[in-house]
Design a protein around this motif. Sequence first.
Motif, short mmCIF file in Angstrom:
data_model
loop_
_atom_site.label_atom_id
_atom_site.label_comp_id
_atom_site.label_asym_id
_atom_site.label_seq_id
_atom_site.Cartn_x
_atom_site.Cartn_y
_atom_site.Cartn_z
N PHE A 131 -4.04 -71.04 51.96
CA PHE A 131 -3.63 -70.76 53.33
C PHE A 131 -4.90 -70.75 54.20
N PRO A 132 -4.84 -71.30 55.42
CA PRO A 132 -6.04 -71.34 56.28
C PRO A 132 -6.36 -69.98 56.88
N SER A 133 -6.76 -69.05 56.02
CA SER A 133 -7.11 -67.71 56.46
C SER A 133 -8.37 -67.76 57.32
N PHE A 134 -8.67 -66.64 57.98
CA PHE A 134 -9.88 -66.58 58.80
C PHE A 134 -11.11 -66.82 57.94
N LEU A 135 -11.13 -66.27 56.73
CA LEU A 135 -12.25 -66.49 55.82
C LEU A 135 -12.38 -67.96 55.46
N ARG A 206 6.39 -69.26 52.91
CA ARG A 206 7.69 -68.60 52.85
C ARG A 206 8.32 -68.76 51.48
N LEU A 207 8.14 -69.93 50.87
CA LEU A 207 8.69 -70.17 49.54
C LEU A 207 8.05 -69.23 48.53
N ARG A 208 6.73 -69.09 48.58
CA ARG A 208 6.04 -68.20 47.64
C ARG A 208 6.42 -66.74 47.87
N SER A 209 6.73 -66.41 49.10
CA SER A 209 7.16 -65.03 49.41
C SER A 209 8.54 -64.72 48.84
N SER A 210 9.30 -65.77 48.50
CA SER A 210 10.63 -65.58 47.92
C SER A 210 10.58 -65.61 46.39
N ASP A 211 9.38 -65.47 45.84
CA ASP A 211 9.16 -65.43 44.38
C ASP A 211 9.40 -66.78 43.71
N GLN A 212 9.33 -67.85 44.48
CA GLN A 212 9.32 -69.18 43.90
C GLN A 212 7.90 -69.72 43.96
N LEU A 250 -0.25 -66.26 64.16
CA LEU A 250 0.64 -65.44 64.98
C LEU A 250 1.87 -65.02 64.18
N LYS A 251 2.34 -65.92 63.34
CA LYS A 251 3.56 -65.67 62.57
C LYS A 251 3.30 -64.81 61.34
N HIS A 252 2.19 -65.06 60.66
CA HIS A 252 1.98 -64.43 59.36
C HIS A 252 0.87 -63.38 59.33
N PHE A 256 -3.93 -60.27 66.62
CA PHE A 256 -5.37 -60.01 66.59
C PHE A 256 -6.09 -61.08 65.78
N THR A 257 -5.59 -61.37 64.59
CA THR A 257 -6.22 -62.39 63.75
C THR A 257 -6.08 -63.77 64.38
N ALA A 258 -4.91 -64.04 64.99
CA ALA A 258 -4.70 -65.33 65.65
C ALA A 258 -5.73 -65.55 66.75
N LEU A 259 -6.07 -64.49 67.50
CA LEU A 259 -7.06 -64.60 68.56
C LEU A 259 -8.43 -64.95 67.99
N PHE A 260 -8.80 -64.30 66.90
CA PHE A 260 -10.09 -64.58 66.29
C PHE A 260 -10.15 -66.01 65.74
N VAL A 261 -9.04 -66.48 65.18
CA VAL A 261 -8.98 -67.86 64.70
C VAL A 261 -9.14 -68.83 65.87
N PHE A 262 -8.47 -68.53 66.97
CA PHE A 262 -8.56 -69.37 68.17
C PHE A 262 -10.00 -69.45 68.66
N LEU A 263 -10.68 -68.30 68.73
CA LEU A 263 -12.06 -68.27 69.21
C LEU A 263 -13.00 -68.97 68.23
N LEU A 264 -12.73 -68.82 66.93
CA LEU A 264 -13.54 -69.49 65.91
C LEU A 264 -13.47 -71.00 66.07
#
Length: 314
Positions: A131-135, A206-212, A250-252, A256-264
């Motif tokens: 996942f494209p996390s901030f890290l 979303r699929l992984r969150s459903s235990d698949q 924004l969704k996941h 706050f994190t979305a703003l930092f990603v935007f600025l990055l």
Amino acid sequence: MKLSIIIINWNTEDLLKDCLTSVYENAPLYPFEVIVVDNASEDDSTKMVKRDFPSVFLIENKKNLGFAAANNVGIGASSGDYILLLNSDTIVHGAVLTASLNYMDNTSSAGALGCKVLNEDGSLQHSTSQFPSFLNLSIQTLGLDRINGVKFFQRYRMQYSERKTAQAVETISGCYLLARRESFETIGLLDEDFFFFGEETDWCKRLRSSDQEVHFAPIGTITHLGGGSSKSLNHRRDLMLTQATVRLHLKHSGWFTALFVFLLLWGFNLSRAVYWAFSNSIKPRNRTNKRMRHFIGVCRNFVKAWPKEKGVSL
């Protein structure tokens, strides 16, 4: 019906023809259907499909709905036990379709599957990722992922993996995404808030969150030429990719994190614009001038990359 192959098209007539030809030349050993959803192309794509591939079920949208929404239209019209989302700029090789279905039949934990993807020159394409996390985005924007031999820095695109073994992964590329129909029925269709880019990352999460599980398996190959529908977008492509990435957070991950990603991402594009402007001032060349104008265009319009409503308006 065992398999429904859904291909979205937007002004990629020649690529689409090659893709469809490869599908029928390497057809699976099971009943299958091909559904082409055309997003109001201005070329002769639909005429070509009707003329050269009469068995294809062609859906002609009156406007460009975007990738996610168009795929949902195709899924709604499909009848296969398995659904393959296949890009129009891909070439299917050998028995990859049959092998993919066999793998899913024999692997109950897998809700979705991606195969080995090659570039046009035959080199490996990094078609699985985290996942494209901030890290992960920070590592990439700082160029740390280019340091060979450090697995931690190559985590986002999984550059360290040669894709030789089957494994559970976080995300697979939407250029070849095979899923069970029941997976779509369980977690829902693609999120149409994503117009272009990001929809497969969201769906896999979303699929992984459903235990698949989301799997990669080297059961065959396709070639992904890349840039089929996005070549004409110029700097808008980068803005749309940024918008999709921010929308994911924004969704996941929250505002706050979305703003930092935007600025990055804004900082990265600004640094690229300064770099190429400086390079062009030292030694003007067509390439440096083109790159300078590209990133200046991105920076001038970057505020539009903040998601405001469903889809995009760039």
